[in-house]
Design an enzyme around this catalytic site. Structure first.
Site, PDB file in Angstrom:
ATOM      1  N   LYS A 191       0.836  -1.203   0.000  1.00  0.00           N
ATOM      2  CA  LYS A 191       0.000   0.000   0.000  1.00  0.00           C
ATOM      3  C   LYS A 191       0.875   1.260   0.000  1.00  0.00           C
ATOM      4  CE  LYS A 191      -3.659   2.668   0.567  1.00  0.00           C
ATOM      5  NZ  LYS A 191      -4.425   2.763   1.814  1.00  0.00           N
ATOM      6  N   ASN A 195       1.514   4.963  -2.272  1.00  0.00           N
ATOM      7  CA  ASN A 195       1.278   6.233  -1.574  1.00  0.00           C
ATOM      8  C   ASN A 195       2.521   7.108  -1.487  1.00  0.00           C
ATOM      9  OD1 ASN A 195      -1.428   5.757  -1.082  1.00  0.00           O
ATOM     10  ND2 ASN A 195      -1.127   4.964   0.974  1.00  0.00           N
ATOM     11  N   SER A 260      -5.459  11.409  -0.941  1.00  0.00           N
ATOM     12  CA  SER A 260      -5.755  12.013   0.360  1.00  0.00           C
ATOM     13  C   SER A 260      -4.838  13.194   0.641  1.00  0.00           C
ATOM     14  CB  SER A 260      -5.626  10.964   1.468  1.00  0.00           C
ATOM     15  OG  SER A 260      -4.320  10.412   1.488  1.00  0.00           O
TER      16      SER A 260
END
Length: 311
Positions: A191, A195, A260
């Site tokens: 993940k 990111n 985000s």
């Protein structure tokens, strides 16, 4: 997560929130918009840990940058057996707990400055959780979910404990995929792998995921950063189950999503600079890897965050 757990009655849910978001949920309930379907639930919504009281499991969904400041409040939710589920992007504060080898028990300064988080939230309480759904707050009290239904879980020790089994069972009952993995750090890196590149590049360029992952200079930069990080992760014993191009292709499937970090920048909120990229440079120094692209982008990102008041 809270909306689906409450809708399925898979757990007794308490949400701790603040400001307009809290007021909206208390007045109108929590609305989830997912795949064109609107669901409204009415879980208990409170402003403080004191109102919530001790919990069986505390699921931390804060931005990593907010964790040191929030840790004293989170600690008030802990009973004798409370598990802390770290559903936070990036390398968690407990990363080297039960790690083994020369780095066992080491503090990750980027996310646990001075060790204060570990003191208040003991690593032995931690359960790892990788968040794959893409969602954002459309307006106070309203969550728009656009992609994904998986929350991967794992104990730092790799054990399959009763507490993690209970958590996985509740999430599955709520309609999620909740696999329990014996090597949760490998999952964390997969993940983080995206990111650490996509989020900073999006914050520096305002580009959405589809633009960053399309053939061109931004994709080339992201790929170079990811390859540097892969070398660092492998030096720490991480096994990458997929190759870099497959990971980029997976991100491309999300489509025109604002990361985000870009959402935080646009809203003037602190960005997860250290948890997503600062920690990579910290680990580069730890393992003796150069990581020039990651270092350069980190310098630019810190400058961008300072200029915007989002550091």
């Amino acid at each position: 997560m809270a909306a689906k757990l409450a809708a399925a009655e898979a757990a007794e849910v308490t949400i701790i929130a603040r400001g307009p978001h809290l007021a909206a949920m208390q007045a109108n309930g929590l609305k989830l918009i997912s795949e064109g379907i609107e669901t409204v639930v009415h879980p208990r919504c409170v402003a403080t840990p004191e109102e919530a009281g001790p919990q069986d499991a505390v699921i931390i969904t804060l931005k990593a940058v907010g964790l040191p400041g929030a840790a004293p409040q989170i600690a008030k939710l802990l009973g004798p057996e409370t598990a802390i589920v770290s559903a936070v992007n990036g390398i968690p504060w407990w990363y080297f707990y039960k790690f083994g080898g020369e780095f066992d028990g080491r503090r990750v300064e980027s996310v646990d400055p001075g060790g204060e988080v570990s003191r208040l939230l003991p690593p032995e309480r931690a359960i790892g959780c990788i968040v794959y759904p893409a969602a954002e707050v459309a307006e106070p009290g309203v969550i728009e979910h656009t992609y994904g239904d998986r929350f991967t879980l794992g104990e730092p020790s790799g054990e399959r404990t009763p507490r993690i089994e209970a958590l996985a069972k509740a999430l599955v009952a709520a309609g999620f995929k909740a696999p329990v993995r014996p090597k949760i750090r490998d999952e964390i890196w997969v993940k983080l792998w995206g990111n650490l590149a996509f989020n900073p590049i999006s914050a520096l360029t305002s580009a959405t995921l589809d633009v960053i992952t399309a053939p061109g200079e931004l994709r080339d930069l992201a790929r170079a950063m990811m390859l540097e990080a892969q070398e660092i992760g492998q030096a720490l014993g991480v096994r990458f189950a997929i190759d870099v191009d497959k990971r980029i292709a997976g991100a491309a499937e999300v489509g025109a999503h604002r990361t985000s970090m870009l959402q935080d920048l646009e809203r003037g909120r602190p960005m997860e600079v250290e948890a997503l990229l600062g920690v990579i440079v910290e680990f580069a120094e730890l393992t003796g890897r150069p990581a020039p692209n990651c270092r350069t982008v980190l310098a630019l990102l810190r400058a961008r965050a300072r200029a915007a008041g989002c550091l």
